[in-house]
Design a protein around this motif. Sequence first.
Motif, PDB file in Angstrom:
ATOM      1  N   GLN A 162       0.838  -1.193   0.000  1.00  0.00           N
ATOM      2  CA  GLN A 162       0.000   0.000   0.000  1.00  0.00           C
ATOM      3  C   GLN A 162       0.879   1.251   0.000  1.00  0.00           C
ATOM      4  OE1 GLN A 162      -2.537  -0.263   3.456  1.00  0.00           O
ATOM      5  NE2 GLN A 162      -3.808  -1.886   2.574  1.00  0.00           N
ATOM      6  N   VAL A 163       0.403   2.288  -0.682  1.00  0.00           N
ATOM      7  CA  VAL A 163       1.097   3.570  -0.699  1.00  0.00           C
ATOM      8  C   VAL A 163       0.138   4.670  -0.269  1.00  0.00           C
ATOM      9  CG1 VAL A 163       2.851   3.019  -2.439  1.00  0.00           C
ATOM     10  CG2 VAL A 163       0.588   3.817  -3.165  1.00  0.00           C
ATOM     11  N   TYR A 164       0.726   5.726   0.274  1.00  0.00           N
ATOM     12  CA  TYR A 164      -0.070   6.887   0.664  1.00  0.00           C
ATOM     13  C   TYR A 164      -0.080   7.860  -0.516  1.00  0.00           C
ATOM     14  CZ  TYR A 164      -1.921  10.759   3.416  1.00  0.00           C
ATOM     15  OH  TYR A 164      -2.704  11.778   3.895  1.00  0.00           O
ATOM     16  N   VAL A 165      -1.269   8.160  -1.030  1.00  0.00           N
ATOM     17  CA  VAL A 165      -1.384   9.025  -2.200  1.00  0.00           C
ATOM     18  C   VAL A 165      -2.418  10.125  -1.971  1.00  0.00           C
ATOM     19  CG1 VAL A 165      -0.615   7.356  -3.929  1.00  0.00           C
ATOM     20  CG2 VAL A 165      -3.033   7.413  -3.256  1.00  0.00           C
ATOM     21  N   GLN A 166      -2.265  11.194  -2.730  1.00  0.00           N
ATOM     22  CA  GLN A 166      -3.169  12.332  -2.678  1.00  0.00           C
ATOM     23  C   GLN A 166      -3.969  12.427  -3.976  1.00  0.00           C
ATOM     24  OE1 GLN A 166      -0.065  15.253  -2.443  1.00  0.00           O
ATOM     25  NE2 GLN A 166      -0.249  15.475  -0.227  1.00  0.00           N
ATOM     26  N   HIS A 167      -5.186  12.907  -3.861  1.00  0.00           N
ATOM     27  CA  HIS A 167      -5.997  13.232  -5.029  1.00  0.00           C
ATOM     28  C   HIS A 167      -5.917  14.744  -5.222  1.00  0.00           C
ATOM     29  CE1 HIS A 167      -8.100   9.259  -5.444  1.00  0.00           C
ATOM     30  NE2 HIS A 167      -7.654   9.174  -4.206  1.00  0.00           N
ATOM     31  N   ARG A 168      -5.160  15.173  -6.196  1.00  0.00           N
ATOM     32  CA  ARG A 168      -4.926  16.601  -6.408  1.00  0.00           C
ATOM     33  C   ARG A 168      -6.221  17.324  -6.770  1.00  0.00           C
ATOM     34  NH1 ARG A 168      -0.079  19.594  -6.074  1.00  0.00           N
ATOM     35  NH2 ARG A 168      -0.249  20.343  -8.217  1.00  0.00           N
ATOM     36  N   ALA A 169      -6.374  18.531  -6.250  1.00  0.00           N
ATOM     37  CA  ALA A 169      -7.539  19.350  -6.571  1.00  0.00           C
ATOM     38  C   ALA A 169      -7.548  19.687  -8.064  1.00  0.00           C
ATOM     39  CB  ALA A 169      -7.522  20.634  -5.749  1.00  0.00           C
ATOM     40  N   THR A 170      -8.728  19.738  -8.635  1.00  0.00           N
ATOM     41  CA  THR A 170      -8.845  20.020 -10.071  1.00  0.00           C
ATOM     42  C   THR A 170      -8.536  21.473 -10.397  1.00  0.00           C
ATOM     43  OG1 THR A 170     -11.214  20.418  -9.786  1.00  0.00           O
ATOM     44  CG2 THR A 170     -10.541  18.189 -10.425  1.00  0.00           C
TER      45      THR A 170
ATOM     46  N   ASP B 274       2.532   3.359  13.682  1.00  0.00           N
ATOM     47  CA  ASP B 274       1.889   4.423  14.451  1.00  0.00           C
ATOM     48  C   ASP B 274       1.958   5.785  13.755  1.00  0.00           C
ATOM     49  OD1 ASP B 274       4.586   4.814  14.749  1.00  0.00           O
ATOM     50  OD2 ASP B 274       4.548   5.039  16.924  1.00  0.00           O
ATOM     51  N   VAL B 275       2.592   5.855  12.604  1.00  0.00           N
ATOM     52  CA  VAL B 275       2.627   7.100  11.830  1.00  0.00           C
ATOM     53  C   VAL B 275       1.314   7.228  11.070  1.00  0.00           C
ATOM     54  CG1 VAL B 275       3.751   8.320   9.931  1.00  0.00           C
ATOM     55  CG2 VAL B 275       5.131   7.100  11.627  1.00  0.00           C
ATOM     56  N   MET B 276       0.588   8.309  11.335  1.00  0.00           N
ATOM     57  CA  MET B 276      -0.760   8.490  10.789  1.00  0.00           C
ATOM     58  C   MET B 276      -0.848   9.768   9.951  1.00  0.00           C
ATOM     59  SD  MET B 276      -2.291   5.819  12.094  1.00  0.00           S
ATOM     60  CE  MET B 276      -4.049   6.151  12.033  1.00  0.00           C
ATOM     61  N   PRO B 277      -0.495   9.712   8.683  1.00  0.00           N
ATOM     62  CA  PRO B 277      -0.593  10.905   7.841  1.00  0.00           C
ATOM     63  C   PRO B 277      -2.042  11.331   7.623  1.00  0.00           C
ATOM     64  CG  PRO B 277      -0.059   8.977   6.516  1.00  0.00           C
ATOM     65  CD  PRO B 277       0.009   8.546   7.945  1.00  0.00           C
ATOM     66  N   GLU B 278      -2.238  12.631   7.485  1.00  0.00           N
ATOM     67  CA  GLU B 278      -3.558  13.193   7.230  1.00  0.00           C
ATOM     68  C   GLU B 278      -3.464  14.178   6.070  1.00  0.00           C
ATOM     69  OE1 GLU B 278      -5.750  14.625  10.648  1.00  0.00           O
ATOM     70  OE2 GLU B 278      -4.276  13.684  11.968  1.00  0.00           O
ATOM     71  N   ASN B 279      -4.591  14.426   5.447  1.00  0.00           N
ATOM     72  CA  ASN B 279      -4.621  15.389   4.348  1.00  0.00           C
ATOM     73  C   ASN B 279      -4.842  16.794   4.909  1.00  0.00           C
ATOM     74  OD1 ASN B 279      -4.677  16.346   1.667  1.00  0.00           O
ATOM     75  ND2 ASN B 279      -6.913  16.410   1.726  1.00  0.00           N
ATOM     76  N   ILE B 280      -3.749  17.563   5.048  1.00  0.00           N
ATOM     77  CA  ILE B 280      -3.866  18.912   5.609  1.00  0.00           C
ATOM     78  C   ILE B 280      -3.450  19.977   4.599  1.00  0.00           C
ATOM     79  CG2 ILE B 280      -3.537  18.104   7.977  1.00  0.00           C
ATOM     80  CD1 ILE B 280      -0.644  19.108   7.795  1.00  0.00           C
ATOM     81  N   THR B 281      -3.383  19.606   3.327  1.00  0.00           N
ATOM     82  CA  THR B 281      -3.007  20.568   2.302  1.00  0.00           C
ATOM     83  C   THR B 281      -4.206  20.929   1.439  1.00  0.00           C
ATOM     84  OG1 THR B 281      -1.632  20.938   0.335  1.00  0.00           O
ATOM     85  CG2 THR B 281      -2.266  18.671   0.790  1.00  0.00           C
ATOM     86  N   THR B 282      -4.276  22.172   1.017  1.00  0.00           N
ATOM     87  CA  THR B 282      -5.354  22.606   0.121  1.00  0.00           C
ATOM     88  C   THR B 282      -5.103  22.149  -1.312  1.00  0.00           C
ATOM     89  OG1 THR B 282      -4.232  24.723  -0.259  1.00  0.00           O
ATOM     90  CG2 THR B 282      -5.858  24.631   1.526  1.00  0.00           C
ATOM     91  N   GLU B 283      -3.922  21.589  -1.572  1.00  0.00           N
ATOM     92  CA  GLU B 283      -3.601  21.136  -2.925  1.00  0.00           C
ATOM     93  C   GLU B 283      -4.282  19.815  -3.270  1.00  0.00           C
ATOM     94  OE1 GLU B 283       0.611  20.945  -3.238  1.00  0.00           O
ATOM     95  OE2 GLU B 283       0.903  23.105  -2.999  1.00  0.00           O
ATOM     96  N   ALA B 284      -4.791  19.108  -2.247  1.00  0.00           N
ATOM     97  CA  ALA B 284      -5.438  17.810  -2.463  1.00  0.00           C
ATOM     98  C   ALA B 284      -6.817  17.797  -1.826  1.00  0.00           C
ATOM     99  CB  ALA B 284      -4.584  16.686  -1.890  1.00  0.00           C
ATOM    100  N   THR B 285      -7.753  17.136  -2.487  1.00  0.00           N
ATOM    101  CA  THR B 285      -9.109  17.029  -1.954  1.00  0.00           C
ATOM    102  C   THR B 285      -9.252  15.832  -1.017  1.00  0.00           C
ATOM    103  OG1 THR B 285      -9.776  15.753  -3.905  1.00  0.00           O
ATOM    104  CG2 THR B 285     -10.126  18.149  -3.966  1.00  0.00           C
ATOM    105  N   ALA B 286      -8.354  14.862  -1.148  1.00  0.00           N
ATOM    106  CA  ALA B 286      -8.381  13.674  -0.296  1.00  0.00           C
ATOM    107  C   ALA B 286      -7.020  13.000  -0.356  1.00  0.00           C
ATOM    108  CB  ALA B 286      -9.470  12.703  -0.748  1.00  0.00           C
ATOM    109  N   ALA B 287      -6.724  12.216   0.657  1.00  0.00           N
ATOM    110  CA  ALA B 287      -5.467  11.462   0.698  1.00  0.00           C
ATOM    111  C   ALA B 287      -5.633  10.304   1.664  1.00  0.00           C
ATOM    112  CB  ALA B 287      -4.313  12.358   1.126  1.00  0.00           C
ATOM    113  N   ASP B 288      -5.039   9.161   1.315  1.00  0.00           N
ATOM    114  CA  ASP B 288      -5.154   7.990   2.188  1.00  0.00           C
ATOM    115  C   ASP B 288      -4.227   6.896   1.668  1.00  0.00           C
ATOM    116  OD1 ASP B 288      -5.976   6.401   4.269  1.00  0.00           O
ATOM    117  OD2 ASP B 288      -8.117   6.542   3.790  1.00  0.00           O
ATOM    118  N   TRP B 289      -4.149   5.802   2.443  1.00  0.00           N
ATOM    119  CA  TRP B 289      -3.428   4.611   2.015  1.00  0.00           C
ATOM    120  C   TRP B 289      -4.302   3.807   1.058  1.00  0.00           C
ATOM    121  CZ3 TRP B 289       1.571   3.881   3.344  1.00  0.00           C
ATOM    122  CH2 TRP B 289       2.059   4.562   4.470  1.00  0.00           C
ATOM    123  N   HIS B 290      -3.705   3.348  -0.024  1.00  0.00           N
ATOM    124  CA  HIS B 290      -4.424   2.499  -0.985  1.00  0.00           C
ATOM    125  C   HIS B 290      -3.475   1.416  -1.478  1.00  0.00           C
ATOM    126  CE1 HIS B 290      -7.994   5.095  -1.403  1.00  0.00           C
ATOM    127  NE2 HIS B 290      -7.143   6.111  -1.344  1.00  0.00           N
TER     128      HIS B 290
END
Length: 220
Positions: free
Chosen positions: A38-46, A155-171
């Motif tokens: 699994q990788v952590y990826v972002q969905h970039r804002a359109t 225990d490392v829990m990344p979150e989507n805190i950037t306005t450049e992405a609408t969502a982010a998670d492990w997939h």
Amino acid sequence: MDAQKFNAMPRPELTHPYVAARQAASIIMLRQVNSELQVYVQHRATTMDFAAGAVVFPGGRTDAEDALFDFGDEVQPILRQHARGWQRTSLGSAIPGRSVKNAAMMLRTGLREVEEETGVALKPDIMRPWANLITPVGYPKRFDTFFYLATPDDDVMPENITTEATAADWHSIESILHGDEAKKIALMRPTKFLLLDIVEAGSIQALLARDPVVNPIRGL
């Protein structure tokens, strides 16, 4: 995955006048759940002017301040390892000490971007030089991008805190590739190439057993 075979795949015609490639860092945060990678990826804002709507790894351009950051003596062995890993790239230098300084600048870029975009402060010792992809001539924006492979603790829990992405998670990598194939998501060519390369390896253990010296890939 073989870069030459990948480059044989169809691509848009490149007609834009020459622009210089800007240095950037991108971090592939990878974990293995049972046999699934699994990788952590972002969905970039359109609305973004680059990679709008695409699924990408966290990262961004190098800032001038990154070259001034001091990691301290305890990180110097890691920086020397990174300098060796990047020696064949534009970060390498025959000038004594320059390649280590360049490696420090890029490591700072990667760590800073991950923290700004996910809230996670990754440790330098889990950051492994992984790939150097250079945008081909003909695109309106070009990057000399240095990819790191990072395997954070559970225990490392990344979150989507950037306005450049609408969502982010492990997939899972397989689900991302299937989504691209079904045209449900959009992958940039470098992202797809790296995901295919990782999934072919099959495990984190196999990936980390590779030669740590990175060969630049141009024109992907």
